[in-house]
Design a protein around this motif. Structure first.
Motif, PDB file in Angstrom:
ATOM      1  N   GLU A  13       1.243   9.944  -3.918  1.00 59.58           N
ATOM      2  CA  GLU A  13       0.168  10.866  -3.547  1.00 59.58           C
ATOM      3  C   GLU A  13       0.787  12.173  -3.051  1.00 59.58           C
ATOM      4  O   GLU A  13       1.969  12.230  -2.698  1.00 59.58           O
ATOM      5  CB  GLU A  13      -0.703  10.248  -2.451  1.00 59.58           C
ATOM      6  N   SER A  67       0.827  -1.202   0.000  1.00 57.35           N
ATOM      7  CA  SER A  67       0.000   0.000   0.000  1.00 57.35           C
ATOM      8  C   SER A  67       0.862   1.254   0.000  1.00 57.35           C
ATOM      9  O   SER A  67       0.552   2.230  -0.690  1.00 57.35           O
ATOM     10  CB  SER A  67      -0.923  -0.010   1.220  1.00 57.35           C
ATOM     11  N   ARG A 123       0.834   4.139  -2.841  1.00 57.07           N
ATOM     12  CA  ARG A 123       0.399   5.486  -2.469  1.00 57.07           C
ATOM     13  C   ARG A 123       1.549   6.474  -2.355  1.00 57.07           C
ATOM     14  O   ARG A 123       1.343   7.633  -1.997  1.00 57.07           O
ATOM     15  CB  ARG A 123      -0.337   5.433  -1.124  1.00 57.07           C
TER      16      ARG A 123
END
Length: 674
Positions: A511, A504, A508
């Motif tokens: 971002e 994860s 991510r």
């Protein structure tokens, strides 16, 4: 609570300190998002987890320690009152908003080491909470199946074997628990108070009647003591030590005590419910002394009550129930107190005991076990969003309750299937989760007290806490060695959490992750506003210590063909804790000669800071250009360096972040590599 700025927003600090209070503290200060009650009622919410172990602890204690169960339980009570209780009273003072021992260790150990430590502890905490639900449901099934009215209540299950019935009932209870949360379950303290008071009242009748009967019939105590001193202990395995003298018996009781560690299950929950405890009206929101004091009362009262029940139930089980009735697939297995309440003991203990009283006891036990599962589910729903999404180690839906409820329910069903809904097999896994959390609290307490004391090291070290830590380290190690199922299932949770978290985090990592700048001083804020109106700003990332600014500027102007009239703004980034996901770095600006230098400290990623600076300038004035030099680093090592240390692949990541932040191509800052 002060909300973080939106993406791209810049915020100036309101005071000299940049440290933020814990979220729970802020919410409490602003009116509290939790309904607060007197500590005695909140203790009942803790009690649905802690006190519910009376449904199976006496049986498991005899299964583990035989006739020595009362002596081993005495050791457990001493460890509770003089070990776990002082440690968690200290933890309550250091984490008054319910963060518990995991948060204390998170504050003490930083960086990726701290993150992996938290992930490991989350694996053990997940073991604790998940096994709480599956074990409670399995024991509730035991009480239902052995009730005389069960055949009339569920005639459609009678064609199945007892094992199949237990599995069906356990799975059904877990599914109902998940459904209740999906439909919007809320913890209601007064319901928990009623259930706990009724359950403790019924156990007081059962245990009290048993002890009164023993006083009236001292021959039973004499028979039990004769078994103890003659070595007739009804143990499944031969003890390590041989002999029946006092010191050998005491040593064996000490060795058997770790198997009874389920009786320590309520302390972490007791700290977790602190936001619900009402303090004093004049409490400091940052350090609510009244709430801390009342939580310590809660912990002490719960520990004393549980200690009395543990001792009384262990003595009643060892003397009033035939040892053969507590064996495998026997009527008293996993329901010793219910066995007495139904009047199944060969002794006429109380005229109240029988089918009617026993059925009331069974209903009360099933209710408190169901609420224990609900408390564990609420604990998981509160624990996971506190850490994984904040670390960037969980997708956005991990903050939502319903997807987590479905996930946890599926895990509960899988664990129940793996353990065949067997209470005994799950006891070791449950004890492992409980003991690891207690040991983490002990270690955090020793480190924290050492850091807050002055003087020589032997004066700073809290020797009593160190002794408690050694005791529980032994208890945890012995439990893991004797019952490795706990460490196996905890390892599965840890591996699953670490692998999914890292995946994860990788997904991510690009971002925006930016919460705004904090300005170091008013002058930096003024210069920042001035930079926004430069006609043709050129941003040049500069790593301090490698080349002087004038050398770097000359090289950039020559290679990128920039004339002397083009203003260059250098950006220097000082990395902070690169394991953090979201960051709010401190920005300062200096006018060095004719050059502006933006210095950013406490960043989690160089690329994110450079992109944020460029996007902020683009929002007001003309989009700037960002000029980079080529790097000799390989793409693979650059990607790994960016993910772990926040400093690789900078030009490409900056470009990606700009594209995601600003959709209009005409407003996007240009990235130039030359």
């Amino acid at each position: 609570m002060t909300q973080p700025p939106a993406e791209g927003q810049v915020r100036q600090p309101s005071g000299p300190s940049h440290s933020a209070a814990p979220p729970a503290a802020a919410s409490t200060a602003s009116g509290s998002s939790h309904h607060q009650s007197a500590w005695l009622w909140v203790m009942c919410l803790t009690g649905v987890d802690y006190f519910s172990t009376l449904g199976y602890q006496p049986s498991l204690a005899f299964e583990s320690a035989g006739s020595l169960a009362p002596l081993a339980t005495g050791v457990l009570v001493l460890a509770t009152l003089f070990g776990a209780l002082p440690v968690y009273c200290y933890v309550a003072g250091r984490s008054p908003f319910g963060q518990g021992s995991i948060h204390m260790l998170e504050e003490l150990v930083h960086g990726w080491t701290g993150k992996f430590l938290v992930l490991t502890l989350l694996g053990f905490a997940a073991t604790d909470y998940v096994i709480t639900k599956t074990l409670s449901a399995a024991d509730a099934a035991e009480h239902l199946l052995h009730n005389p009215h069960w055949r009339q209540v569920a005639p459609f299950l009678q064609s199945l074997s007892e094992h199949q019935q237990r599995m069906v009932v356990t799975l059904t209870l877990l599914i109902l628990l998940g459904i209740s949360f999906v439909r919007g379950f809320r913890e209601v303290i007064w319901i928990a108070a009623i259930i706990v008071c009724v359950f403790l009242g019924l156990n007081a009748v059962v245990v009290g009647s048993g002890l009164v009967y023993l006083i009236a019939h001292p021959g039973l105590l004499g028979h039990w003591w004769n078994d103890v001193v003659t070595g007739n202990w009804h143990l499944h395995h031969e003890p390590i030590l041989a002999g029946t003298d006092f010191w050998t018996i005491l040593a064996i009781a000490l060795l058997l005590f770790p198997k009874l560690a389920l009786g320590l299950s309520g302390f972490e929950t007791g700290v977790a419910v602190m936001p619900l405890v009402r303090g004093d009206e004049d409490d400091d929101p940052a350090l609510p002394a009244g709430r801390i004091r009342n939580t310590r009362k809660l912990l002490t009262c719960a520990a004393v009550i549980m200690s009395l029940y543990l001792l009384g139930s262990a003595m009643a089980t060892a003397t009033l129930i035939p040892p053969e009735s507590l064996g495998r697939d026997q009527p008293a297995e996993h329901r010793a107190m219910a066995y007495l309440a139904h009047g199944e003991s060969p002794y006429f203990i109380n005229p109240l005991f029988g089918v009617f009283f026993g059925t009331i006891y069974d209903i009360s036990t099933v209710l408190i076990l169901a609420f224990a599962g609900a408390s564990a589910m609420a604990g998981l729903l509160n624990l996971v969003p506190q850490y994984l999404p904040r670390y960037g180690m969980a997708p956005g839906w991990a903050r939502a309750a319903r997807p987590l409820i479905i996930l946890f329910t599926l895990i509960n069903l899988l664990v129940t299937w793996i353990f065949n809904a067997d209470v005994s097999k799950q006891g070791g896994a449950y004890a492992t989760g409980v003991l690891v959390l207690i040991v983490s609290a002990c270690i955090a307490t020793v480190i924290d007290t050492f850091r807050h004391r002055a003087g020589a090291w032997y004066r700073r070290l809290a020797w009593p806490y160190l002794a408690i830590t050694i005791l529980f380290l032994y208890t945890m190690s012995a439990n893991m060695f004797e019952r490795p199922d706990g460490i196996k299932i905890a390892s599965c949770f840890i591996v699953a959490i670490v692998v999914s978290s890292l995946l994860s985090r990788v997904m991510r990592s690009k971002e925006h992750r930016f919460q705004g700048f904090v300005f170091a001083d008013p002058e930096s804020r003024f210069l920042w506003d001035s930079l926004k109106h430069l006609e043709f700003p050129v941003l040049v990332p500069h790593r301090p210590g490698r080349r002087r600014l004038e050398v770097k500027e000359a090289s950039i102007r020559e290679r990128h063909r920039l004339g002397p009239e083009v203003p260059i703004v250098f950006v220097e980034v000082q990395l902070g804790d690169t394991s953090e996901f979201e960051h709010q770095p401190v920005l300062s600006i200096e006018n060095v000669g004719e050059r502006f230098v933006i210095r950013v400290a406490g960043a989690a990623s160089i690329a994110h800071v450079v992109a944020s600076v460029a996007c902020e300038l683009s929002a007001v004035g003309k989009p700037p250009e960002i000029h980079f030099g080529w790097s000799d680093e390989s793409p693979l090592s650059a990607s790994a360096s960016f993910f772990l240390f926040g400093e690789g692949n900078v030009p490409w990541i900056v470009r990606e972040l700009i594209r995601k932040t600003i959709s209009d191509p005409d407003r996007q800052p240009r990235v130039i590599v030359g």
